[in-house]
Design a protein around this motif. Structure first.
Motif, mmCIF file in Angstrom:
data_model
loop_
_atom_site.group_PDB
_atom_site.id
_atom_site.type_symbol
_atom_site.label_atom_id
_atom_site.label_comp_id
_atom_site.label_asym_id
_atom_site.label_seq_id
_atom_site.Cartn_x
_atom_site.Cartn_y
_atom_site.Cartn_z
ATOM 1 N N TYR A 146 0.843 -1.199 0.000
ATOM 2 C CA TYR A 146 0.000 0.000 0.000
ATOM 3 C C TYR A 146 0.875 1.244 0.000
ATOM 4 O O TYR A 146 1.827 1.351 0.783
ATOM 5 N N ASP A 147 0.557 2.165 -0.879
ATOM 6 C CA ASP A 147 1.241 3.461 -0.939
ATOM 7 C C ASP A 147 2.759 3.282 -1.047
ATOM 8 O O ASP A 147 3.530 3.999 -0.396
ATOM 9 N N LYS A 171 -0.588 5.977 -8.632
ATOM 10 C CA LYS A 171 -0.917 7.329 -8.166
ATOM 11 C C LYS A 171 -0.008 8.403 -8.746
ATOM 12 O O LYS A 171 -0.119 9.575 -8.365
ATOM 13 N N THR A 172 0.907 8.026 -9.626
ATOM 14 C CA THR A 172 1.809 8.985 -10.267
ATOM 15 C C THR A 172 1.817 8.736 -11.772
ATOM 16 O O THR A 172 1.273 7.745 -12.256
ATOM 17 N N ASN A 173 2.444 9.636 -12.508
ATOM 18 C CA ASN A 173 2.607 9.430 -13.952
ATOM 19 C C ASN A 173 3.375 8.139 -14.191
ATOM 20 O O ASN A 173 4.324 7.821 -13.461
ATOM 21 N N ALA A 174 2.984 7.403 -15.209
ATOM 22 C CA ALA A 174 3.609 6.102 -15.457
ATOM 23 C C ALA A 174 3.513 5.749 -16.933
ATOM 24 O O ALA A 174 2.902 6.463 -17.733
ATOM 25 N N LEU A 196 1.376 6.097 -22.105
ATOM 26 C CA LEU A 196 1.627 6.990 -20.979
ATOM 27 C C LEU A 196 0.326 7.235 -20.225
ATOM 28 O O LEU A 196 -0.734 7.434 -20.835
ATOM 29 N N THR A 197 0.398 7.217 -18.887
ATOM 30 C CA THR A 197 -0.809 7.370 -18.075
ATOM 31 C C THR A 197 -0.607 8.436 -17.007
ATOM 32 O O THR A 197 0.526 8.736 -16.607
ATOM 33 N N LEU A 198 -1.720 8.980 -16.540
ATOM 34 C CA LEU A 198 -1.728 10.003 -15.500
ATOM 35 C C LEU A 198 -2.013 9.360 -14.142
ATOM 36 O O LEU A 198 -2.448 8.200 -14.072
ATOM 37 N N ASN A 230 4.484 5.811 -7.319
ATOM 38 C CA ASN A 230 3.703 5.542 -6.114
ATOM 39 C C ASN A 230 2.494 4.706 -6.498
ATOM 40 O O ASN A 230 1.721 5.103 -7.375
ATOM 41 N N ASN A 231 2.333 3.552 -5.857
ATOM 42 C CA ASN A 231 1.187 2.715 -6.202
ATOM 43 C C ASN A 231 0.806 1.786 -5.053
ATOM 44 O O ASN A 231 1.543 1.613 -4.086
ATOM 45 N N ASP A 232 -0.392 1.234 -5.171
ATOM 46 C CA ASP A 232 -0.835 0.097 -4.363
ATOM 47 C C ASP A 232 -0.809 -1.111 -5.299
ATOM 48 O O ASP A 232 -1.117 -0.986 -6.493
ATOM 49 N N TRP A 233 -0.480 -2.286 -4.777
ATOM 50 C CA TRP A 233 -0.410 -3.463 -5.637
ATOM 51 C C TRP A 233 -0.833 -4.711 -4.857
ATOM 52 O O TRP A 233 -0.526 -4.858 -3.677
ATOM 53 N N ILE A 234 -1.593 -5.538 -5.548
ATOM 54 C CA ILE A 234 -2.129 -6.749 -4.925
ATOM 55 C C ILE A 234 -2.034 -7.907 -5.915
ATOM 56 O O ILE A 234 -2.550 -7.829 -7.030
ATOM 57 N N HIS A 235 -1.370 -8.979 -5.500
ATOM 58 C CA HIS A 235 -1.391 -10.235 -6.236
ATOM 59 C C HIS A 235 -2.438 -11.136 -5.580
ATOM 60 O O HIS A 235 -2.387 -11.348 -4.363
ATOM 61 N N PHE A 236 -3.352 -11.648 -6.364
ATOM 62 C CA PHE A 236 -4.432 -12.445 -5.771
ATOM 63 C C PHE A 236 -4.834 -13.580 -6.704
ATOM 64 O O PHE A 236 -4.581 -13.553 -7.904
ATOM 65 N N LEU A 237 -5.489 -14.557 -6.092
ATOM 66 C CA LEU A 237 -5.912 -15.738 -6.854
ATOM 67 C C LEU A 237 -7.268 -16.206 -6.345
ATOM 68 O O LEU A 237 -7.390 -16.620 -5.191
ATOM 69 N N PRO A 238 -8.306 -16.113 -7.179
ATOM 70 C CA PRO A 238 -9.615 -16.642 -6.773
ATOM 71 C C PRO A 238 -9.661 -18.154 -6.960
ATOM 72 O O PRO A 238 -9.017 -18.696 -7.865
#
Length: 264
Positions: free
Chosen positions: A9-10, A34-37, A47-49, A72-80
């Motif tokens: 997170y963050d 949460k940042t330019n990427a 390019l993204t905002l 700056n980002n949040d990231w989640i690896h998940f598996l249903p």
């Protein structure tokens, strides 16, 4: 059940970041950026905002990174599991597609809670994480399916909405125009103009309605005195509370309480 693996997170990277996974990962990856990427999509550099979400499918190439010195980002690896895979696919969130969201704070808050639960140890941790993942994915899909709301594209919307949520959650606080303007770091006159433009109601009217809504709840559900209810709702003067209540409901607080059907 949705199982969460690595997550963060963050997360802030203050040097140039470039993430490459030529074969992807064996799970799904959700990024809230949460940042330019930039993202490499089928060989094309996109390019993204700030406020971009992307969901990667399993075992697909992943290539993204920062365009500046901060990422700056949040990231989640998940598996249903087999039960929840139809749920995920049924939301029709496009894979490997950068999606621009004007307001991502709610999604990020779910990510924060998921990360917190992931790093705790209690009997119902997995069940809570599963519920939070469902809520996050539902919220994401809901934002994507709703037509674009021009209000939410206003650059001040996140901070103004945060102010509004604070008013609705704590109407008993001493809310003044000056205090609200300080909350959002805007001039009092511009804050008032912007509040009405974004939410269709004046900021002071919002406070009054929130206080009276709370007062009606206490009148319906408790036998607390009118004087105590006035204080609980942020009124320093009981008489002022009674006058304001009657102005907006055509009844005094006592009359309102007496008009309610008896509880059983």
């Amino acid at each position: 059940m949705i199982t969460v693996g690595h997550c963060g997170y963050d997360s802030k990277h203050r040097t140039h970041l470039e993430m490459r996974r030529p074969c992807g990962t064996p799970d799904y990856t959700l990024l809230l950026v949460k940042t330019n990427a930039f993202f490499s999509i089928k060989g094309e550099r996109v390019l993204t905002l700030p406020g971009t979400v992307i969901l990667y499918d399993k075992n697909v190439p992943v290539h993204y990174g920062s365009t500046g010195l901060l990422f700056n980002n949040d990231w989640i690896h998940f598996l249903p599991d087999e039960t929840d895979l139809p749920f995920l696919l049924g939301l029709e969130i496009p894979f490997s597609t950068p999606l621009s969201l004007p307001y991502m704070a709610q999604l990020s808050e779910y990510a924060r809670m998921i990360v917190m639960e992931k790093h705790t140890d209690h009997p119902y941790r997995e069940q809570i994480i599963n519920s939070l993942m469902h809520a996050l994915l539902y919220s994401l899909a809901s934002q994507l399916k709703c037509p674009e709301d021009k209000v939410m594209t206003n650059k001040y919307y996140p901070v103004m909405n945060d102010l509004r949520m604070s008013i609705l959650n704590t109407p008993h606080k001493k809310w003044t125009v000056e205090a609200m303007a300080e909350y959002v770091h805007l001039s009092p006159s511009y804050m008032q103009h912007l509040y009405r433009e974004l939410f269709g109601i004046s900021c002071i009217q919002e406070v009054i309605q929130a206080r009276l809504g709370t007062a009606r709840f206490y009148l319906r559900t408790t036998d607390i005195s009118v004087q105590s209810i006035a204080a609980l709702c942020g009124y320093e003067n009981e008489l002022h509370f009674m006058r304001q209540f009657k102005k907006f409901t055509d009844m005094t607080p006592s009359q309102y309480r007496s008009s309610l059907p008896p509880t059983t």
